[in-house]
Design an enzyme around this catalytic site. Structure first.
Site, PDB file in Angstrom:
ATOM      1  NE  ARG A 172      18.807   3.147  18.828  1.00 13.88           N
ATOM      2  CZ  ARG A 172      18.032   3.261  18.274  1.00 13.88           C
ATOM      3  NH1 ARG A 172      17.300   4.297  17.783  1.00 13.88           N
ATOM      4  NH2 ARG A 172      17.859   1.966  17.383  1.00 13.88           N
ATOM      5  NE  ARG A 176      15.120  -0.378  10.453  1.00 11.32           N
ATOM      6  CZ  ARG A 176      14.254   0.524  10.223  1.00 11.32           C
ATOM      7  NH1 ARG A 176      14.133   0.126   8.662  1.00 11.32           N
ATOM      8  NH2 ARG A 176      13.747   1.672  10.466  1.00 11.32           N
ATOM      9  NE  ARG A 255      22.640  20.793  12.165  1.00  8.30           N
ATOM     10  CZ  ARG A 255      22.074  19.850  11.277  1.00  8.30           C
ATOM     11  NH1 ARG A 255      22.160  19.583   9.904  1.00  8.30           N
ATOM     12  NH2 ARG A 255      21.181  18.778  11.784  1.00  8.30           N
ATOM     13  NE  ARG A 286      17.069  15.704   3.508  1.00 12.66           N
ATOM     14  CZ  ARG A 286      16.186  15.188   4.303  1.00 12.66           C
ATOM     15  NH1 ARG A 286      15.647  14.216   4.302  1.00 12.66           N
ATOM     16  NH2 ARG A 286      15.686  16.350   5.108  1.00 12.66           N
ATOM     17  CD  GLU A 311      17.426  19.031   2.950  1.00 10.33           C
ATOM     18  OE1 GLU A 311      16.099  18.348   2.748  1.00 10.33           O
ATOM     19  OE2 GLU A 311      17.878  18.502   4.277  1.00 10.33           O
ATOM     20  CE1 TYR A 359      12.732  18.244  12.895  1.00 11.58           C
ATOM     21  CE2 TYR A 359      12.237  16.396  14.041  1.00 11.58           C
ATOM     22  CZ  TYR A 359      12.232  16.947  12.955  1.00 11.58           C
ATOM     23  OH  TYR A 359      11.588  16.485  11.915  1.00 11.58           O
ATOM     24  CG  ASP A 361       9.231  13.927  13.761  1.00 12.41           C
ATOM     25  OD1 ASP A 361       9.647  14.684  12.572  1.00 12.41           O
ATOM     26  OD2 ASP A 361       9.573  12.700  13.796  1.00 12.41           O
TER      27      ASP A 361
HETATM   28  P1  FDA Z   1       6.289  25.906  12.603  1.00 12.07           P
HETATM   29  O1  FDA Z   1       7.970  26.449  12.427  1.00 12.07           O
HETATM   30  O2  FDA Z   1       5.780  25.140  11.915  1.00 12.07           O
HETATM   31  O3  FDA Z   1       5.250  27.180  13.148  1.00 12.07           O
HETATM   32  C1  FDA Z   1       5.543  28.420  13.599  1.00 12.07           C
HETATM   33  C2  FDA Z   1       5.196  29.746  13.077  1.00 12.07           C
HETATM   34  O4  FDA Z   1       5.393  30.713  13.863  1.00 12.07           O
HETATM   35  C3  FDA Z   1       5.875  29.846  11.635  1.00 12.07           C
HETATM   36  O5  FDA Z   1       4.688  30.028  10.726  1.00 12.07           O
HETATM   37  C4  FDA Z   1       6.433  31.326  11.754  1.00 12.07           C
HETATM   38  O6  FDA Z   1       6.472  31.965  10.840  1.00 12.07           O
HETATM   39  C5  FDA Z   1       5.891  31.728  13.032  1.00 12.07           C
HETATM   40  N1  FDA Z   1       6.444  32.962  13.767  1.00 12.07           N
HETATM   41  C6  FDA Z   1       7.506  32.830  14.358  1.00 12.07           C
HETATM   42  N2  FDA Z   1       7.616  34.079  14.813  1.00 12.07           N
HETATM   43  C7  FDA Z   1       6.633  34.869  14.901  1.00 12.07           C
HETATM   44  C8  FDA Z   1       6.445  36.280  15.081  1.00 12.07           C
HETATM   45  N3  FDA Z   1       7.136  37.038  15.641  1.00 12.07           N
HETATM   46  N4  FDA Z   1       5.031  36.722  14.868  1.00 12.07           N
HETATM   47  C9  FDA Z   1       4.254  35.794  14.022  1.00 12.07           C
HETATM   48  N5  FDA Z   1       4.459  34.564  13.670  1.00 12.07           N
HETATM   49  C10 FDA Z   1       5.761  33.979  14.139  1.00 12.07           C
HETATM   50  N6  FDA Z   1       7.960  16.589  10.803  1.00 12.07           N
HETATM   51  C11 FDA Z   1       7.571  15.416  10.356  1.00 12.07           C
HETATM   52  O7  FDA Z   1       6.443  14.834  11.150  1.00 12.07           O
HETATM   53  N7  FDA Z   1       7.979  14.695   9.408  1.00 12.07           N
HETATM   54  C12 FDA Z   1       8.846  15.092   8.408  1.00 12.07           C
HETATM   55  O8  FDA Z   1       9.260  14.589   7.610  1.00 12.07           O
HETATM   56  C13 FDA Z   1       9.609  16.691   8.761  1.00 12.07           C
HETATM   57  N8  FDA Z   1      10.322  16.943   8.068  1.00 12.07           N
HETATM   58  C14 FDA Z   1      10.806  18.410   8.410  1.00 12.07           C
HETATM   59  C15 FDA Z   1      11.806  18.845   7.561  1.00 12.07           C
HETATM   60  C16 FDA Z   1      12.483  19.965   8.030  1.00 12.07           C
HETATM   61  C17 FDA Z   1      13.637  20.654   7.001  1.00 12.07           C
HETATM   62  C18 FDA Z   1      12.019  20.666   9.113  1.00 12.07           C
HETATM   63  C19 FDA Z   1      12.635  21.982   9.601  1.00 12.07           C
HETATM   64  C20 FDA Z   1      11.176  20.115   9.787  1.00 12.07           C
HETATM   65  C21 FDA Z   1      10.300  18.893   9.492  1.00 12.07           C
HETATM   66  N9  FDA Z   1       9.466  18.584  10.421  1.00 12.07           N
HETATM   67  C22 FDA Z   1       9.019  17.013  10.180  1.00 12.07           C
HETATM   68  C23 FDA Z   1       8.942  19.194  11.689  1.00 12.07           C
HETATM   69  C24 FDA Z   1       7.735  20.033  11.465  1.00 12.07           C
HETATM   70  O9  FDA Z   1       8.024  20.976  10.388  1.00 12.07           O
HETATM   71  C25 FDA Z   1       7.450  20.415  12.759  1.00 12.07           C
HETATM   72  O10 FDA Z   1       7.013  19.568  13.602  1.00 12.07           O
HETATM   73  C26 FDA Z   1       6.074  21.522  12.756  1.00 12.07           C
HETATM   74  O11 FDA Z   1       6.777  22.637  11.894  1.00 12.07           O
HETATM   75  C27 FDA Z   1       6.029  22.002  14.126  1.00 12.07           C
HETATM   76  O12 FDA Z   1       5.280  22.955  14.019  1.00 12.07           O
HETATM   77  P2  FDA Z   1       5.365  24.179  15.062  1.00 12.07           P
HETATM   78  O13 FDA Z   1       3.937  25.027  14.872  1.00 12.07           O
HETATM   79  O14 FDA Z   1       5.782  23.947  16.137  1.00 12.07           O
HETATM   80  O15 FDA Z   1       6.316  25.197  14.236  1.00 12.07           O
END
Ligand code: FDA
Length: 378
Positions: A172, A176, A255, A286, A311, A359, A361
């Site tokens: 969608r 608004r 991506r 942006r 970005e 994805y 948050d």
């Molecule tokens: P996350 O990716 O944070 O952590 C995973 C960790 O595992 C990393 O530190 C990585 O280094 C580690 N790892 C991976 N492989 C490994 C290995 N082999 N050995 C050891 N360590 C390893 N959310 C929100 O609420 N508001 C927002 O505005 C945004 N904005 C946003 C922008 C962008 C560009 C992205 C990509 C994401 C967001 N997010 C967000 C989402 C937010 O970043 C996300 O919810 C959290 O990172 C999720 O946390 P995780 O612990 O799942 O993953």
């Protein structure tokens, strides 16, 4: 050690904190040299302005359990996120609202008049028969708004003409029919008062939690590697699920984003935290200006300098940071195959955005970690 957590993002740290609070000894490893995963932020050395290192992170949630939980580690400012977009050198408010529509059509439509105008324009295609993203976009909001605000921006995000993208990429396009341009609709919203890193460090600050940075789970030279630990103790794995299985079912596609940071000798560059660039002649999607995330820090931030970050979006190769799942039909089939393989891994729990290929948050990552803790691990 009672539990090994791979990854110190919000998912891994929530599990670690819960386990530590009931007396379990937890080790958290992360291949990066900082904790916090993608939510990590650091102060720019020249200006002291807090910069979100992996792109802007705005906290928002309507989940009372998550809100109560996160408030144990930080307070939040009253920041409310709003986004604007530059189209042909004119700035419009987003998400598309009555202000955007009236500015675009140089009109003073009432909500009902605007609805009728958009419905009329949207008749060009039927949502049900839309053959690609472009047709779906036009079917949802009409060609003029689609071409101005969606077409070129989407093409930049996906490096693909929207006519070659599947219609399912958008479900969608929210419009608004009032002047509300708050970006999020959630009950609670704000930024951590002392910054993300202070919040994250407080989650990890427990005598039962040992954090080891710069440790890759797949590096055989590390004592806490996959071979040495799987089957020996419970493991919560938050890295990429395909990587865990050595890409046995093919690499899932992502991506990634490139960021270009710059310190400018001007007090205020764009007057707001996030400005989108809707058109194809601007290569970035942006510009973030970080001081606007914390107006309450005005007395601490320099009045004559600012930090901006452009970005750029592109497809990720093997060595890039995976940011957004592409989610092609092939990816979805691969994910199902990986989920089957994951079931066979004794005492390994796959979680977080990389471990589940979706994805999430921050509030979703924390909420799903709390559920995993309560339902499977506690
Ligand atoms: P996350 O990716 O944070 O952590 C995973 C960790 O595992 C990393 O530190 C990585 O280094 C580690 N790892 C991976 N492989 C490994 C290995 N082999 N050995 C050891 N360590 C390893 N959310 C929100 O609420 N508001 C927002 O505005 C945004 N904005 C946003 C922008 C962008 C560009 C992205 C990509 C994401 C967001 N997010 C967000 C989402 C937010 O970043 C996300 O919810 C959290 O990172 C999720 O946390 P995780 O612990 O799942 O993953």
């Amino acid at each position: 050690m009672d539990l090994l957590v791979v990854g110190s993002g919000f998912f891994g740290l929530t599990i670690a904190e819960r386990a530590a609070s009931v007396g379990r000894k937890v080790t958290v490893i992360d291949r990066r040299h900082h904790i916090g995963g993608n939510a990590y932020s650091a102060n720019d050395p020249e200006t002291g302005i807090e910069v979100h290192q992996y792109g802007a992170h705005l906290f928002h949630t309507s989940n009372p359990t998550v809100w109560e939980y996160v408030n144990r580690f930080t307070t939040f400012t009253n920041y409310v996120h709003r986004v604007y977009t530059n189209h042909k050198g004119i700035v419009f408010p987003l998400p598309i609202n009555l202000g955007t529509i009236n500015q675009f059509f140089q009109a003073a439509y009432s909500p009902n008049e605007a609805k009728a105008v958009i419905a009329d324009l949207a008749r060009e295609f039927d949502v049900k028969d839309a053959a690609n993203l472009e047709e779906k976009g036009i079917a949802l909001i009409g060609r003029p708004l689609y071409e101005a605000f969606i077409r070129d921006y989407t093409a930049k995000q996906w490096q693909t003409d929207p006519r070659n993208l599947p219609a399912e990429v958008i479900s969608r396009l929210p419009v608004r029919y009032n002047y509300d341009n708050r970006y999020f609709n959630d009950t609670w919203e704000g930024l951590p008062t002392d910054g993300y890193t202070a919040w994250i460090e407080r989650m990890a600050d427990h005598p039962n939690i040992d954090v080891q940075l710069g440790v890759d789970f797949f590096d055989p030279a590390q004592p806490l590697n996959k071979e040495a630990t799987v089957g020996q103790l419970p493991i919560v794995y938050t890295g990429p699920i395909d990587r865990y299985f050595d890409d046995a079912e093919g690499a899932l596609s992502w991506r990634t984003l490139d960021f270009e940071k710059e310190v400018l000798s001007v007090g205020d560059f764009q007057g707001t935290s996030v400005m989108n660039y809707a058109d194809s002649d601007i290569p970035y999607t942006r510009i973030h200006e970080f001081k606007h995330f914390h107006p309450e820090r005005a007395d601490r931030y320099p009045a004559d300098k600012t930090v901006v970050m452009r970005e750029f979006s592109r497809f990720a190769s093997r060595d890039d940071e995976p940011y957004y799942p592409v989610n092609t039909a092939e990816d979805r089939a691969g994910l199902l195959a990986y989920r089957e393989l994951a079931k066979g891994e004794k005492d390994v729990y796959f979680g977080g955005r990389l471990g589940t290929y979706q994805y999430l948050d921050m509030h979703m990552a924390i909420g799903s970690a709390l559920s995993m803790w309560n339902n499977q691990l506690a």
